[in-house]
Design a protein around this motif. Structure first.
Motif, PDB file in Angstrom:
ATOM      1  N   LEU A   1       0.831  -1.207   0.000  1.00 18.14           N
ATOM      2  CA  LEU A   1       0.000   0.000   0.000  1.00 18.14           C
ATOM      3  C   LEU A   1       0.864   1.255   0.000  1.00 18.14           C
ATOM      4  CD1 LEU A   1      -2.747  -1.140   2.530  1.00 18.14           C
ATOM      5  CD2 LEU A   1      -3.085  -0.652   0.099  1.00 18.14           C
ATOM      6  N   VAL A   2       1.942   1.251   0.784  1.00 16.33           N
ATOM      7  CA  VAL A   2       2.852   2.397   0.818  1.00 16.33           C
ATOM      8  C   VAL A   2       3.486   2.599  -0.552  1.00 16.33           C
ATOM      9  CG1 VAL A   2       5.013   3.276   1.798  1.00 16.33           C
ATOM     10  CG2 VAL A   2       3.288   2.257   3.298  1.00 16.33           C
ATOM     11  N   ALA A   3       3.961   1.529  -1.156  1.00 16.96           N
ATOM     12  CA  ALA A   3       4.595   1.638  -2.478  1.00 16.96           C
ATOM     13  C   ALA A   3       3.609   2.162  -3.516  1.00 16.96           C
ATOM     14  CB  ALA A   3       5.146   0.273  -2.897  1.00 16.96           C
ATOM     15  N   THR A   4       2.388   1.684  -3.459  1.00 11.50           N
ATOM     16  CA  THR A   4       1.359   2.139  -4.396  1.00 11.50           C
ATOM     17  C   THR A   4       1.055   3.612  -4.183  1.00 11.50           C
ATOM     18  OG1 THR A   4       0.402  -0.082  -4.434  1.00 11.50           O
ATOM     19  CG2 THR A   4      -1.000   1.714  -5.198  1.00 11.50           C
ATOM     20  N   PHE A   5       0.975   4.026  -2.939  1.00 11.30           N
ATOM     21  CA  PHE A   5       0.728   5.437  -2.629  1.00 11.30           C
ATOM     22  C   PHE A   5       1.865   6.305  -3.151  1.00 11.30           C
ATOM     23  CE2 PHE A   5       1.445   9.088   0.151  1.00 11.30           C
ATOM     24  CZ  PHE A   5       0.238   9.742   0.020  1.00 11.30           C
ATOM     25  N   ILE A   6       3.089   5.886  -2.929  1.00 14.42           N
ATOM     26  CA  ILE A   6       4.249   6.669  -3.353  1.00 14.42           C
ATOM     27  C   ILE A   6       4.297   6.787  -4.881  1.00 14.42           C
ATOM     28  CG2 ILE A   6       6.784   6.674  -3.421  1.00 14.42           C
ATOM     29  CD1 ILE A   6       6.694   5.655  -0.516  1.00 14.42           C
ATOM     30  N   LYS A   7       3.775   5.792  -5.566  1.00 17.21           N
ATOM     31  CA  LYS A   7       3.722   5.838  -7.036  1.00 17.21           C
ATOM     32  C   LYS A   7       2.678   6.833  -7.536  1.00 17.21           C
ATOM     33  CE  LYS A   7       5.283   1.129  -7.749  1.00 17.21           C
ATOM     34  NZ  LYS A   7       4.890  -0.231  -8.152  1.00 17.21           N
ATOM     35  N   GLY A   8       1.878   7.374  -6.633  1.00 19.79           N
ATOM     36  CA  GLY A   8       0.920   8.396  -7.028  1.00 19.79           C
ATOM     37  C   GLY A   8      -0.535   8.031  -6.881  1.00 19.79           C
ATOM     38  N   GLU A   9      -0.823   6.857  -6.368  1.00 16.17           N
ATOM     39  CA  GLU A   9      -2.211   6.451  -6.195  1.00 16.17           C
ATOM     40  C   GLU A   9      -2.651   6.742  -4.760  1.00 16.17           C
ATOM     41  OE1 GLU A   9      -3.256   2.602  -7.780  1.00 16.17           O
ATOM     42  OE2 GLU A   9      -1.559   2.709  -9.173  1.00 16.17           O
ATOM     43  N   ASP A  10      -3.209   7.925  -4.563  1.00 17.51           N
ATOM     44  CA  ASP A  10      -3.611   8.376  -3.227  1.00 17.51           C
ATOM     45  C   ASP A  10      -4.632   7.447  -2.578  1.00 17.51           C
ATOM     46  OD1 ASP A  10      -1.912  10.500  -3.550  1.00 17.51           O
ATOM     47  OD2 ASP A  10      -3.489  11.990  -3.856  1.00 17.51           O
ATOM     48  N   GLU A  11      -5.390   6.715  -3.381  1.00 18.32           N
ATOM     49  CA  GLU A  11      -6.403   5.815  -2.836  1.00 18.32           C
ATOM     50  C   GLU A  11      -5.792   4.725  -1.959  1.00 18.32           C
ATOM     51  OE1 GLU A  11      -6.076   6.066  -6.383  1.00 18.32           O
ATOM     52  OE2 GLU A  11      -7.307   7.862  -6.348  1.00 18.32           O
ATOM     53  N   ALA A  12      -4.531   4.397  -2.187  1.00 18.37           N
ATOM     54  CA  ALA A  12      -3.871   3.367  -1.390  1.00 18.37           C
ATOM     55  C   ALA A  12      -3.799   3.780   0.081  1.00 18.37           C
ATOM     56  CB  ALA A  12      -2.467   3.089  -1.932  1.00 18.37           C
ATOM     57  N   PHE A  13      -3.755   5.071   0.327  1.00 19.64           N
ATOM     58  CA  PHE A  13      -3.703   5.539   1.716  1.00 19.64           C
ATOM     59  C   PHE A  13      -4.996   5.220   2.449  1.00 19.64           C
ATOM     60  CE2 PHE A  13      -3.401   8.523   5.253  1.00 19.64           C
ATOM     61  CZ  PHE A  13      -2.090   8.305   5.647  1.00 19.64           C
ATOM     62  N   GLU A  14      -6.103   5.171   1.724  1.00 19.00           N
ATOM     63  CA  GLU A  14      -7.383   4.814   2.343  1.00 19.00           C
ATOM     64  C   GLU A  14      -7.325   3.405   2.937  1.00 19.00           C
ATOM     65  OE1 GLU A  14     -10.577   5.456  -0.435  1.00 19.00           O
ATOM     66  OE2 GLU A  14      -9.934   7.515  -0.800  1.00 19.00           O
ATOM     67  N   GLY A  15      -6.609   2.511   2.277  1.00 26.61           N
ATOM     68  CA  GLY A  15      -6.436   1.158   2.806  1.00 26.61           C
ATOM     69  C   GLY A  15      -5.675   1.158   4.110  1.00 26.61           C
ATOM     70  N   LEU A  16      -4.657   1.994   4.196  1.00 27.35           N
ATOM     71  CA  LEU A  16      -3.888   2.113   5.436  1.00 27.35           C
ATOM     72  C   LEU A  16      -4.748   2.725   6.540  1.00 27.35           C
ATOM     73  CD1 LEU A  16      -0.569   3.368   3.834  1.00 27.35           C
ATOM     74  CD2 LEU A  16      -0.923   1.149   4.944  1.00 27.35           C
ATOM     75  N   MET A  17      -5.533   3.720   6.181  1.00 27.16           N
ATOM     76  CA  MET A  17      -6.414   4.339   7.173  1.00 27.16           C
ATOM     77  C   MET A  17      -7.448   3.347   7.682  1.00 27.16           C
ATOM     78  SD  MET A  17      -7.140   8.215   5.869  1.00 27.16           S
ATOM     79  CE  MET A  17      -8.351   8.456   7.145  1.00 27.16           C
ATOM     80  N   ALA A  18      -8.031   2.595   6.772  1.00 24.89           N
ATOM     81  CA  ALA A  18      -9.050   1.620   7.169  1.00 24.89           C
ATOM     82  C   ALA A  18      -8.461   0.586   8.129  1.00 24.89           C
ATOM     83  CB  ALA A  18      -9.618   0.933   5.931  1.00 24.89           C
ATOM     84  N   LYS A  19      -7.231   0.234   7.908  1.00 28.68           N
ATOM     85  CA  LYS A  19      -6.576  -0.781   8.732  1.00 28.68           C
ATOM     86  C   LYS A  19      -6.213  -0.269  10.117  1.00 28.68           C
ATOM     87  CE  LYS A  19      -2.890  -4.181   8.277  1.00 28.68           C
ATOM     88  NZ  LYS A  19      -1.823  -4.682   7.390  1.00 28.68           N
TER      89      LYS A  19
END
Length: 86
Positions: A6-24
């Motif tokens: 999720l962190v790697a995906t977020f860093i690549k520019g997909e802000d939606e990946a942070f929602e997964g971290l927040m949900a967790k």
């Protein structure tokens, strides 16, 4: 999905990946902060501030598999700042 993915995906520019971290981590982080400040509304604010700070600085996280401990450290520091300001 694992935190590091999720962190790697977020860093690549997909802000939606942070929602997964927040949900967790939103609930456990909130409970930690609430136990420290003993006020639900302040805990909500501090938890939100911790997530905002993590969102804005996630690109600085060197060990992507350590997101949870990094996030919780941010929250504890936010609590300390909260008490200092009182």
């Amino acid at each position: 999905m694992e935190d590091q993915d999720l962190v790697a995906t977020f860093i690549k520019g997909e802000d939606e990946a942070f929602e997964g971290l927040m949900a967790k981590y939103q609930r456990p982080l909130f409970y930690l902060v609430r136990a420290m400040v003993r006020d639900t509304e302040e805990a909500k604010d501090i938890t939100q501030d911790a997530f905002i700070k993590a969102f804005n600085n996630l690109h600085r996280l060197k060990k992507r598999d350590q997101f949870k401990s990094w996030l919780f450290k941010i929250a504890v520091n936010q609590v300390r700042d909260h008490f200092r300001s009182k």
